[in-house]
Scaffold this motif. Structure first.
Motif, PDB file in Angstrom:
ATOM      1  N   GLU A 137       0.896  -1.513   0.153  1.00 23.62           N
ATOM      2  CA  GLU A 137      -0.242  -0.156   0.095  1.00 23.62           C
ATOM      3  C   GLU A 137       0.953   1.423  -0.110  1.00 23.62           C
ATOM      4  N   GLU A 138      -0.159   2.471  -0.673  1.00 22.96           N
ATOM      5  CA  GLU A 138       1.119   3.492  -0.798  1.00 22.96           C
ATOM      6  C   GLU A 138       1.354   3.631   1.288  1.00 22.96           C
ATOM      7  N   SER A 139       3.016   4.386   0.597  1.00 21.22           N
ATOM      8  CA  SER A 139       3.161   5.168   2.354  1.00 21.22           C
ATOM      9  C   SER A 139       3.935   5.944   2.104  1.00 21.22           C
ATOM     10  N   ILE A 155      11.559   8.613  -1.499  1.00 18.73           N
ATOM     11  CA  ILE A 155      11.003   9.389  -2.410  1.00 18.73           C
ATOM     12  C   ILE A 155       9.441   8.860  -2.331  1.00 18.73           C
ATOM     13  N   GLY A 156       8.569  10.353  -1.813  1.00 17.12           N
ATOM     14  CA  GLY A 156       7.296   9.665  -1.920  1.00 17.12           C
ATOM     15  C   GLY A 156       6.335   9.701  -2.766  1.00 17.12           C
ATOM     16  N   GLY A 157       5.701   8.760  -2.739  1.00 16.24           N
ATOM     17  CA  GLY A 157       5.054   8.047  -4.102  1.00 16.24           C
ATOM     18  C   GLY A 157       5.679   6.646  -4.843  1.00 16.24           C
ATOM     19  N   ARG A 158       6.766   6.985  -4.224  1.00 15.14           N
ATOM     20  CA  ARG A 158       7.495   5.922  -4.560  1.00 15.14           C
ATOM     21  C   ARG A 158       7.834   4.409  -3.297  1.00 15.14           C
ATOM     22  N   THR A 159       7.175   5.199  -1.695  1.00 18.70           N
ATOM     23  CA  THR A 159       7.791   4.325  -1.085  1.00 18.70           C
ATOM     24  C   THR A 159       5.764   3.971  -0.940  1.00 18.70           C
ATOM     25  N   ALA A 160       6.234   2.568  -0.433  1.00 14.79           N
ATOM     26  CA  ALA A 160       4.953   1.751  -0.156  1.00 14.79           C
ATOM     27  C   ALA A 160       5.182   0.684   1.611  1.00 14.79           C
ATOM     28  N   LYS A 161       4.102   0.546   1.887  1.00 15.98           N
ATOM     29  CA  LYS A 161       4.399  -0.361   3.623  1.00 15.98           C
ATOM     30  C   LYS A 161       3.634  -2.158   3.113  1.00 15.98           C
ATOM     31  N   LYS A 200      -3.008  -7.184   7.372  1.00 12.45           N
ATOM     32  CA  LYS A 200      -3.090  -6.011   7.424  1.00 12.45           C
ATOM     33  C   LYS A 200      -2.421  -5.135   8.621  1.00 12.45           C
ATOM     34  N   LYS A 201      -1.311  -6.623   9.269  1.00 15.70           N
ATOM     35  CA  LYS A 201      -0.353  -5.972   9.865  1.00 15.70           C
ATOM     36  C   LYS A 201       1.007  -5.904   9.401  1.00 15.70           C
ATOM     37  N   GLU A 202       1.348  -4.091   9.470  1.00 24.08           N
ATOM     38  CA  GLU A 202       2.522  -3.512   8.547  1.00 24.08           C
ATOM     39  C   GLU A 202       3.716  -4.268   9.238  1.00 24.08           C
ATOM     40  N   ILE A 203       4.670  -5.338   8.199  1.00 20.88           N
ATOM     41  CA  ILE A 203       5.709  -5.565   8.831  1.00 20.88           C
ATOM     42  C   ILE A 203       7.189  -4.857   7.882  1.00 20.88           C
TER      43      ILE A 203
END
Lengths: 504, 549
Positions: B489-491, B497-503, B508-511
């Motif tokens: 998901e975008e993060s 770099i914003g817009g090129r960062t994902a979590k 549903k747990k962020e890893i």
């Protein structure tokens, strides 16, 4: 001579496409070879190097002075030299008072005086009674000056200049940033006797370079492959690799598994209780000082009262007729948090979890341990340690030596000796030395012993022999990998990570 | 560990062994580490449990006994105190250094070598088991300079005035602590007290101010000294006794005769030194079962004698200067040493156990194999990171105290060491593709751990040059082979770099995160090539895979 021509043919068959491209022109000067072969500079140099490997020619590096436009030169090439600007002006007016000339010309002081000097020396103008007077004829004016021609010629090699160009070069060299001179290395070459025979040969046979799908499809026996120069250098490649220290770690793990040991794991940060107190290390022991151990700032841990009360008793009064250390054991000190100084804390934790029906058991651990040390070629503040314990009612000292011997032999040591030593938590204790054939010296490699009753009883409830041994892995790794400075193990230099030889 | 150096000729006199190799072997089997054998000297590493062996005479006598010569050490006796050989201990020292034990040794013929040996021994005892005089301090005085009875008491610092050893002028106690080298070194041991302890003789001369310094006038031994008074003061009476015994026996081995002193602790009177032999039961059965031998009582007796003990009726008499025997097992170790570690057979018991590596280690190994298959190089870095690195990453800090290097904080992520690695490898060939699996640390907010510190296994992958697509391909491949489902998901991330960062999430747990490193971060690290990164916690993956298992 037949032999020789066979030889030549064979050599030609081995020529790479680059070499084939320049072979017909080898008797010409470099510049022409470049033009006629259509190769760029790098490819040309590579081709020459290949030919040198085949002893067809010998490369000579030469230093060349390359003349190029300077900052002002670039400007003047576009917008005329100042003397031309001045000449144009004179052409319109023929005679101008000297005081006026500069103003009208819009030249800088420097430009003006230089260009006036230049025109004077070319006898194109004269100074007469404070006037500048044009003396050049019309056809002289329209003709390009040598300096102008020279600017258009650039870049050029100094050695290739003719007399007129040299004249212009010498004039311009003195002026401000019109031209600049760079030393350039150029490649030249000399043909070997073999090269002289080959040079200029037109190559008629068509040889196959790469095998392509088309070639496979259209294959017939008349076609010939170019022979490769099998010994020519190829660029290095590298693949993915495990870090070499982890190769040693895994090898060690394999040994423990082969010997039937189960792996223990645990945290790196521990209470002092597990690292020291549970191992019968008195609270004023030097190893427990800030000097030697990393303590976590402002941290206090939890300890299990049930075990700690027995450990306290063991320290203060002793258990099983032991005299103990006879001091006031303080819970607060046991609750400080440290980075484990050895993996033995994991053994203590494991023993405290065991039930009598679990025995016999064999465990091992591999992990980083920490000492508050300065770093140098033989010291690190963190390093790998491995540790094994055997908990068995019937275990004894001879078994301990037996395990140690098997363990060390599996690590590749042939000559092993045992000698007495001291550790606070084992009795009897042993140090194992291995013989270094190169230096002819014994090197201490491993510490071992049977855990003291003062350690085992508080953790397990009664005494049972626990054979224990542990060793640092990093110095062993450094020795096996022939690393002289132990810090190199963790410097993560990619050339080491890619190419370091790892013993099997 | 403390190293002593002994003349090679002296050891040779005492043992039959001739070659360096043979001596190395003999000394090693006796239980001391052989540091170095040179032309003329042998340096030995004395284990901390045997401070008695720091004494060259005791060492040599013990070695003689060990190789089977008669036990020359066991016959030392003390003569009764002469008339006024008395030391009164005033109750004022109770809170400071409450105890002292003393003795007198006469008939000594000192020479330069012997004085050096005894001072050396004193210093090594002080710095080793004495913890730099914290636990005890020893003073040795020429007997003719002092007058009995002696008082050990605490005085106000301004009242204490004498010429300290090595000085020319009288100084007050406070001046000594400020100006005298020994005073400066040990001032911490006294400065918190209102009164300082002193030994004063019957003519009111101050002999010393323990644990700092003796008096120049009464506390200096020369080659002419024939008789000495020795005191040892501190807070652990038993330790003091052992130390005094080591020193007095050493002097006796040099030819001296030991005289007792009467100590008066108020109404309590006792004689010092205390050469009372301690007895301990040693069971033949315990000995044999621990060592795996079949020794008989007589053999055990002989072996114990080699170590300087006496053995009778299943009881061992331990030399009175040995302080390291806490338990029967300590005696059993002495039996083992006397038996000779080289004489034990190396046996393998036939018990059956099954080898088993940690499941988490197996998963980590699998991940690393997948990444190596993709052409990545594994790195291995320190768990501690530098102070400025920890500051720059703006994450929580867990610091260690008094680190001797720049590395002062436990790492909270693996990105820092990966960036450091890329930054330091500018001169190596690209592409550079690295990964590391390692522990990261954070404060335990749920209060579940013993230490208050949470330790998680993490994975970092960093490639240069690389972009978002490359990292996404890599994570897709990794999770596919691990058979674990994850989502992107975008993060945002401080260093990406914003817009090129994902979590990355699992159930549903962020890893962790994935993306392209921001030029600002790269510039901070002096990195000139584009980099892209994945950093994930492995704990969720462990849970899922271990459940499947």
């Amino acid at each position: 001579m037949k032999n020789n021509s066979n030889n030549l043919e064979e050599i030609i068959e081995k020529l790479s496409p680059l070499e084939r491209k320049i072979l017909p022109f080898l008797k010409l000067p470099m510049k022409e070879i470049k033009e006629k072969s259509g190769l760029d500079k790098t490819s040309l140099i590579r081709a020459l190097k290949f030919l040198e490997n085949k002893e067809i020619l010998k490369i000579k590096e030469e230093k060349e002075k390359i003349i190029n436009l300077g900052t002002n030169g670039i400007y003047y090439k576009k917008n005329n030299l100042p003397e031309r600007t001045l000449l144009h002006m004179m052409e319109k007016n023929q005679t101008i008072p000297i005081t006026e000339v500069k103003k009208i010309s819009k030249l800088s002081d420097n430009e003006f005086s230089v260009s006036l000097g230049v025109l004077k020396s070319k006898a194109m103008v004269e100074i007469k009674e404070n006037n500048v007077v044009l003396t050049a004829k019309k056809e002289e004016i329209t003709k390009k000056m040598p300096e102008e021609k020279f600017l258009e010629l650039l870049p050029a090699e100094e050695s290739s200049l003719d007399a007129e160009q040299k004249f212009a070069f010498n004039n311009l060299k003195k002026r401000k940033e019109i031209i600049e001179i760079k030393e350039n290395k150029t490649f030249g070459f000399e043909l070997t006797p073999l090269g002289k025979e080959l040079a200029g040969k037109e190559i008629s046979i068509e040889l196959i370079e790469e095998v392509t799908p088309e070639i496979i499809k259209e294959w017939n026996k008349t076609k010939k492959f170019r022979k490769y120069d099998l010994n020519s250098e190829t660029p290095k490649i590298f693949g993915g690799r495990k870090h070499f220290v982890n190769s040693i770690v895994e090898k060690t793990r394999r040994i423990w598994l082969d010997l039937g040991f189960e792996e223990m794991s645990g945290t790196i940060a521990q209470t002092s209780f597990w690292v020291f107190d549970a191992l019968f290390t008195p609270q004023d022991h030097p190893a427990r000082e800030l000097q030697d151990t990393f303590f976590i700032k402002n941290a206090e841990g939890k300890i299990d009262k049930k075990i700690s009360s027995k450990v306290k008793e063991s320290h203060e009064k002793g258990v099983d007729k032991s005299k103990g250390w006879k001091y006031d054991w303080k819970e607060k000190i046991a609750k400080t948090i440290v980075l484990r100084t050895h993996t033995t804390c994991l053994s203590a934790q494991k023993i405290s979890q065991l039930k009598k029906t679990d025995l016999p058991k064999k465990y091992f651990a591999i992990g980083k341990v920490f000492r508050n040390e300065t770093m140098d070629a033989s010291h690190l503040f963190e390093f790998y340690q491995t540790e094994g314990i055997v908990i068995d009612k019937n275990a004894n000292f001879q078994h301990l030596l037996g395990y140690l011997e098997v363990f060390l032999k599996k690590l590749g040591f042939k000559k092993i000796r045992f000698r007495p030593h001291f550790f606070p938590y084992t009795e009897p204790s042993v140090e194992a030395d291995v013989f270094n054939e190169e230096t002819g010296k014994w090197i201490e490699i491993l510490g071992a012993g049977i855990f003291r009753p003062e350690v085992v009883i508080p953790l397990y409830g009664e005494f049972v022999p626990v054979l224990a041994w542990g060793m640092g892995l990093d110095r062993l790794a450094a020795q096996k990998l022939e690393i002289k400075d132990i810090r190199k193990i963790y410097s993560n230099d990619l050339s080491d990570l890619r190419y370091k030889k790892i013993p099997i | 560990m403390t190293v002593i150096t002994i003349k090679k000729s002296k050891i040779k006199e005492n043992v039959r062994n001739k070659t360096d190799e043979e001596m190395d072997s003999l000394l090693s089997l006796f239980g001391v580490g052989v540091e170095e054998i040179t032309e003329s000297n042998i340096s030995l590493d004395i284990p901390p449990n045997r401070p008695d062996l720091l004494s060259v005479p005791i060492f040599l006598a013990s070695l003689r006994t060990f190789i089977g010569k008669e036990n020359s050490l066991k016959k030392q006796k003390t003569s009764k105190p002469e008339k006024n050989y008395k030391v009164e201990i005033d109750s004022s020292v109770k809170e400071i250094r409450p105890f002292t034990v003393c003795c007198i040794v006469k008939n000594i013929s000192f020479d330069e070598q012997k004085i050096k040996e005894i001072i050396d021994l004193q210093e090594k005892l002080h710095s080793g088991i004495g913890k730099n005089r914290k636990k005890f301090a020893v003073g040795i005085y020429p007997l003719e300079k002092i007058n009995f009875p002696i008082t050990y008491k605490a005085e106000k610092p301004e009242k204490i005035k004498f010429i300290p050893l090595g000085s020319e002028n009288e100084m007050s106690a406070l001046e000594i602590l400020k100006k005298h080298p020994s005073g400066i070194e040990y001032s911490d041991l006294l400065s918190n007290f209102k009164k300082y302890p002193v030994f004063i003789d019957s003519k009111k001369n101050i002999l010393s101010m323990p644990p700092v310094i003796n008096s120049e006038e009464t506390g200096k031994i020369t080659e002419n000294t024939k008789e000495v008074f020795i005191e040892c003061s501190g807070s652990d009476f038993e330790l003091l006794s052992k130390v005094l015994n080591i020193l007095s026996i050493t002097l006796a081995e040099m030819g001296g005769k030991i005289y007792a002193i009467e100590l008066e602790y108020g109404k309590n009177k006792l004689l010092s030194p205390n050469f009372k032999i301690e007895e301990m039961k040693v069971s033949i059965e315990n000995t044999n079962s621990l060592l795996g031998l079949n020794l008989e009582e007589a053999q055990i007796g002989k072996l114990l004698e080699k170590m300087g003990h006496e053995y009778k009726n299943k009881k061992v008499k331990i030399p009175h200067w040995r302080g390291d025997i806490l338990h029967e097992n300590d005696v059993i170790e002495d039996i083992a040493i006397a038996y000779g570690y080289q004489n034990f057979s190396r046996e393998l018991p036939n018990i059956f156990t099954i080898g088993q590596s940690s499941k988490k280690e197996e998963i980590k190994k699998k991940i690393s194999e997948i990444l190596i298959g993709l052409g990545l190089n594994e790195i291995s870095s320190y768990h501690l990171i530098k102070f400025h690195e920890a500051n720059a990453s703006k994450t929580e800090k867990i610091e260690v105290e008094n680190s001797k290097t720049d590395y002062k904080s436990l790492r909270n992520n693996l990105l820092i060491s990966a960036l450091r690695t890329i930054s330091q490898n500018k001169d190596n060939d690209y592409p550079q593709q690295i990964f590391e699996i390692g522990t990261v640390f954070s404060h335990d907010k749920e209060n579940k751990t013993e230490t208050g510190i949470k330790e998680n296994e993490s994975l970092i992958i960093l490639m240069s040059p690389a972009n978002f697509t490359k990292m996404k391909q890599t994570s897709d491949y990794l999770f596919r082979l691990l058979n674990v489902n994850y989502k992107i998901e975008e993060s945002t991330h401080l260093n990406l770099i914003g817009g090129r960062t994902a979590k990355l999430t699992i159930n549903k747990k962020e890893i962790g995160y994935l993306g392209e490193l921001h030029p600002e971060t790269l510039r901070e690290w002096n990195i000139k090539m584009p980099c892209a990164v994945i950093e994930i916690s492995l704990e969720e993956i462990f849970d899922i895979l271990l459940k499947k298992d």
